[in-house]
Design a protein around this motif. Structure first.
Motif, PDB file in Angstrom:
ATOM      1  N   THR A 170       0.708  -1.128   0.013  1.00  0.00           N
ATOM      2  CA  THR A 170      -0.091   0.093   0.111  1.00  0.00           C
ATOM      3  C   THR A 170       0.852   1.321  -0.160  1.00  0.00           C
ATOM      4  OG1 THR A 170      -1.809  -0.934   1.030  1.00  0.00           O
ATOM      5  CG2 THR A 170      -1.711   1.507   1.193  1.00  0.00           C
ATOM      6  N   GLU A 171       0.739   2.100  -1.041  1.00  0.00           N
ATOM      7  CA  GLU A 171       1.398   3.415  -1.170  1.00  0.00           C
ATOM      8  C   GLU A 171       0.756   4.387  -0.593  1.00  0.00           C
ATOM      9  OE1 GLU A 171       2.740   3.797  -5.156  1.00  0.00           O
ATOM     10  OE2 GLU A 171       3.963   1.924  -5.102  1.00  0.00           O
ATOM     11  N   ILE A 172       1.111   5.076   0.551  1.00  0.00           N
ATOM     12  CA  ILE A 172       0.166   6.310   0.890  1.00  0.00           C
ATOM     13  C   ILE A 172       0.847   7.590   0.695  1.00  0.00           C
ATOM     14  CG2 ILE A 172      -0.620   7.306   3.098  1.00  0.00           C
ATOM     15  CD1 ILE A 172      -0.168   4.650   4.353  1.00  0.00           C
ATOM     16  N   GLU A 173       0.078   8.662   0.109  1.00  0.00           N
ATOM     17  CA  GLU A 173       0.664   9.997  -0.225  1.00  0.00           C
ATOM     18  C   GLU A 173       0.125  10.719   0.606  1.00  0.00           C
ATOM     19  OE1 GLU A 173       0.060  12.697  -4.249  1.00  0.00           O
ATOM     20  OE2 GLU A 173       0.827  10.637  -4.677  1.00  0.00           O
ATOM     21  N   GLY A 174       0.499  11.915   1.020  1.00  0.00           N
ATOM     22  CA  GLY A 174       0.015  12.930   1.956  1.00  0.00           C
ATOM     23  C   GLY A 174      -0.277  12.653   3.427  1.00  0.00           C
ATOM     24  N   PHE A 175       0.456  11.671   4.018  1.00  0.00           N
ATOM     25  CA  PHE A 175       0.252  10.857   5.301  1.00  0.00           C
ATOM     26  C   PHE A 175       0.546  12.084   6.241  1.00  0.00           C
ATOM     27  CE2 PHE A 175       1.745   9.071   9.007  1.00  0.00           C
ATOM     28  CZ  PHE A 175       0.678   7.911   9.206  1.00  0.00           C
ATOM     29  N   LEU A 176      -0.131  12.392   7.076  1.00  0.00           N
ATOM     30  CA  LEU A 176      -0.239  13.291   8.255  1.00  0.00           C
ATOM     31  C   LEU A 176       0.962  12.732   9.487  1.00  0.00           C
ATOM     32  CD1 LEU A 176      -0.746  15.583  10.151  1.00  0.00           C
ATOM     33  CD2 LEU A 176      -2.591  14.245  11.150  1.00  0.00           C
ATOM     34  N   THR A 177       1.965  13.357   9.399  1.00  0.00           N
ATOM     35  CA  THR A 177       3.094  12.947  10.086  1.00  0.00           C
ATOM     36  C   THR A 177       2.878  13.500  11.564  1.00  0.00           C
ATOM     37  OG1 THR A 177       4.403  14.896   9.598  1.00  0.00           O
ATOM     38  CG2 THR A 177       4.705  12.749   8.518  1.00  0.00           C
ATOM     39  N   GLY A 178       1.798  13.670  11.999  1.00  0.00           N
ATOM     40  CA  GLY A 178       1.556  14.146  13.405  1.00  0.00           C
ATOM     41  C   GLY A 178       1.674  12.823  14.419  1.00  0.00           C
ATOM     42  N   GLU A 179       1.744  13.250  15.777  1.00  0.00           N
ATOM     43  CA  GLU A 179       2.083  12.197  16.810  1.00  0.00           C
ATOM     44  C   GLU A 179       1.115  11.211  16.802  1.00  0.00           C
ATOM     45  OE1 GLU A 179       3.008  14.424  20.303  1.00  0.00           O
ATOM     46  OE2 GLU A 179       4.819  15.371  19.454  1.00  0.00           O
ATOM     47  N   ASP A 180      -0.082  11.460  16.801  1.00  0.00           N
ATOM     48  CA  ASP A 180      -1.087  10.410  16.875  1.00  0.00           C
ATOM     49  C   ASP A 180      -1.047   9.384  15.928  1.00  0.00           C
ATOM     50  OD1 ASP A 180      -2.148  11.716  19.137  1.00  0.00           O
ATOM     51  OD2 ASP A 180      -4.187  12.146  18.190  1.00  0.00           O
ATOM     52  N   CYS A 181      -0.862   9.942  14.522  1.00  0.00           N
ATOM     53  CA  CYS A 181      -0.854   8.922  13.362  1.00  0.00           C
ATOM     54  C   CYS A 181       0.434   7.955  13.490  1.00  0.00           C
ATOM     55  CB  CYS A 181      -0.917   9.637  12.037  1.00  0.00           C
ATOM     56  SG  CYS A 181      -2.510  10.457  11.747  1.00  0.00           S
ATOM     57  N   LEU A 182       1.472   8.616  13.964  1.00  0.00           N
ATOM     58  CA  LEU A 182       2.880   7.956  14.093  1.00  0.00           C
ATOM     59  C   LEU A 182       2.686   6.949  15.297  1.00  0.00           C
ATOM     60  CD1 LEU A 182       5.342  10.872  13.585  1.00  0.00           C
ATOM     61  CD2 LEU A 182       4.757   9.097  11.986  1.00  0.00           C
ATOM     62  N   SER A 183       1.700   7.149  16.033  1.00  0.00           N
ATOM     63  CA  SER A 183       1.421   5.922  17.224  1.00  0.00           C
ATOM     64  C   SER A 183       0.874   4.763  16.512  1.00  0.00           C
ATOM     65  CB  SER A 183       0.614   6.532  18.246  1.00  0.00           C
ATOM     66  OG  SER A 183       1.209   7.608  19.073  1.00  0.00           O
ATOM     67  N   THR A 184       0.201   4.997  15.795  1.00  0.00           N
ATOM     68  CA  THR A 184      -0.291   4.037  14.651  1.00  0.00           C
ATOM     69  C   THR A 184       0.666   3.190  14.103  1.00  0.00           C
ATOM     70  OG1 THR A 184      -2.695   4.942  14.560  1.00  0.00           O
ATOM     71  CG2 THR A 184      -2.006   3.229  13.018  1.00  0.00           C
ATOM     72  N   VAL A 185       1.530   3.874  13.278  1.00  0.00           N
ATOM     73  CA  VAL A 185       2.636   3.559  12.659  1.00  0.00           C
ATOM     74  C   VAL A 185       3.408   2.498  13.467  1.00  0.00           C
ATOM     75  CG1 VAL A 185       4.647   4.035  11.325  1.00  0.00           C
ATOM     76  CG2 VAL A 185       2.444   5.187  10.824  1.00  0.00           C
ATOM     77  N   LYS A 186       3.738   3.168  14.804  1.00  0.00           N
ATOM     78  CA  LYS A 186       4.802   2.272  15.451  1.00  0.00           C
ATOM     79  C   LYS A 186       4.198   0.893  16.133  1.00  0.00           C
ATOM     80  CE  LYS A 186       8.206   2.249  18.485  1.00  0.00           C
ATOM     81  NZ  LYS A 186       7.906   1.329  19.426  1.00  0.00           N
ATOM     82  N   ALA A 187       2.680   1.076  16.408  1.00  0.00           N
ATOM     83  CA  ALA A 187       1.934  -0.136  16.713  1.00  0.00           C
ATOM     84  C   ALA A 187       2.088  -1.295  15.791  1.00  0.00           C
ATOM     85  CB  ALA A 187       0.498   0.013  17.115  1.00  0.00           C
TER      86      ALA A 187
END
Length: 430
Positions: free
Chosen positions: A38-55
């Motif tokens: 899955t290629e994602i363009e325009g992803f929000l690099t805010g802390e909340d979304c990075l918490s999802t990435v890290k999980a």
């Protein structure tokens, strides 16, 4: 960190706001559960979304480009996640937590969800109760209402038909995501329509989804396939700049590529009711989501009533609408918004305190507030953020028209959803 804002002349310029927070979360979640890339363009690099990435990284998903707005998620399939070696720390993100509890309930492993002090005080029983009826097993403080929460995954869940007592996209999404791990069809019915990003994206990734009015059904055990996802600008972030331009004399700005999902665009309707001067340009659809450019000018706002079925469509924008109301002729009444009391902070209490600090006449209601306009913002004060990004940005916008400088204490929380907020605001003021 303290953010200092002083009164400025008209705002001018053409800008883009960060990617939609809700869509960014879900693109990583479904990209991880899909087969393929899955290629994602325009992803929000805010802390909340990075918490999802890290999980998901902690559960064995390879994700490239972390920390940028262009990411590639190498999906492991619906049952390919691995047991994490440590606690899953969701930071300040309620969206991550509630949606992940639905996913974790369907795994074959043990996991523990936790977060920061604010997240540990937010209610989770609204998702753990329906998920428990599906066979999910949860242990935690206050009968699995408060983090940390242990999830003992069994690998298979029961399909249910659930009547949600609240119109909440997080509750609906948690049950639908858990429904992916059930035999048969899982259905969620709501008292009013909440944002529908989950069902749109599930369908986009290949799940069998049926929407009938206030009911949504998903068929269990689908094959999800990796996709290209273009994340539009977040309407919740755009709302702060829309109000900033409306209340600042001599302003004209264009905000490009803003998501206008009909379950999220309540702020558009509310600002129309308040006679805001704006228009939608270049309307189009991208991966199942409607987007447009928004042209905004200084406005002679009018007081109105914001209530009923409109509330779930703008729940995150109420703090900035309260600032707009302070500059509108007449009284604005916001009601039916009890949900605000269980956000990152009690947003009703916080906004009443901080608007009062700025000299605004505002009355607290159990389910909202009443704001008298048009009033001069006094300034020369330090406002509190309550570690809530939307309170912090609302106070900053109010500072644009204050008699004296407004400082916002604890403004680092803005990075949760709008990392370049101050820089973007400054760029419009030159």
């Amino acid at each position: 960190m303290r953010l200092r804002v002083e009164a400025k002349g008209g705002l001018q310029g053409r800008i883009k706001v960060p990617g939609d927070k809700s869509i960014s979360h879900r693109s990583v979640m479904l990209g991880s559960l899909a087969e393929g890339k899955t290629e994602i363009e325009g992803f929000l690099t805010g802390e909340d979304c990075l918490s999802t990435v890290k999980a998901f990284q902690d559960m064995g998903v390879k994700i490239e480009g972390v920390g940028t707005d262009q990411m590639v998620v190498h999906g492991v399939g619906l049952r390919g996640l691995k047991e994490p070696k440590d606690l899953l720390d969701f930071g300040n993100s309620g969206t991550t937590t509630r949606l992940m509890l639905g996913i974790l309930a369907g795994q074959k492993f043990y996991s523990v969800a936790t977060g920061d002090d604010s997240l540990k005080s937010r209610p989770m029983a609204r998702v753990t109760k329906p998920l428990s009826t599906m066979g999910g097993e949860f242990y935690g403080r206050d009968n699995a209402n408060l983090l940390p929460i242990t999830v003992v995954g069994k690998g298979e869940l029961n399909s249910i038909s659930y009547d949600s007592p609240v119109a909440s996209a997080q509750v609906k999404s948690a049950v639908l995501l858990a429904g992916l791990y059930g035999e048969g069809v899982t259905e969620v019915r709501e008292p009013a329509k909440s944002r529908d990003h989950t069902e749109r994206m599930l369908e986009y990734f290949g799940a069998n989804i049926e929407v009938d009015g206030l009911a949504v059904k998903v068929e269990g055990n689908p094959k999800l396939t990796g996709k290209k996802v273009v994340v539009p600008g977040d309407i919740s972030s755009a709302a702060f700049l829309m109000v900033a331009a409306m209340i600042t004399e001599g302003s004209e700005i264009i905000i490009e590529n803003v998501g206008l999902n009909p379950t999220r665009d309540g702020v558009i309707e509310a600002l129309r009711k308040m006679k805001g001067n704006f228009e939608l340009l270049n309307q189009r659809d991208v991966n199942g989501e409607p987007i447009a450019d928004i042209k905004v000018k200084s406005s002679q706002l009018k007081g109105t009533v914001i209530d009923g079925d409109l509330i779930p469509l703008l729940i995150d924008e109420i703090p900035i609408l309260a600032v707009a109301a302070s500059q509108a002729e007449g009284k604005t009444i916001i009601k039916d918004a009890e949900e605000l009391r269980v956000k990152e902070t009690d947003r009703i209490d916080a906004m009443v305190k901080e608007l009062t600090r700025l000299g605004v006449e505002v009355k607290e209601r159990e389910d909202g507030m009443e704001i008298v306009g048009k009033q001069q913002i006094t300034g020369g004060v330090t406002c509190q953020s309550y570690h809530d990004h939307r309170i912090a940005m609302s106070m900053a916008v109010a500072g644009l028209i204050a008699e004296g400088a407004v400082e916002v204490e604890g403004a680092e929380c803005i990075n949760i959803s709008f990392p370049n907020f101050k820089e973007l605001l400054d760029s419009l003021s030159k």
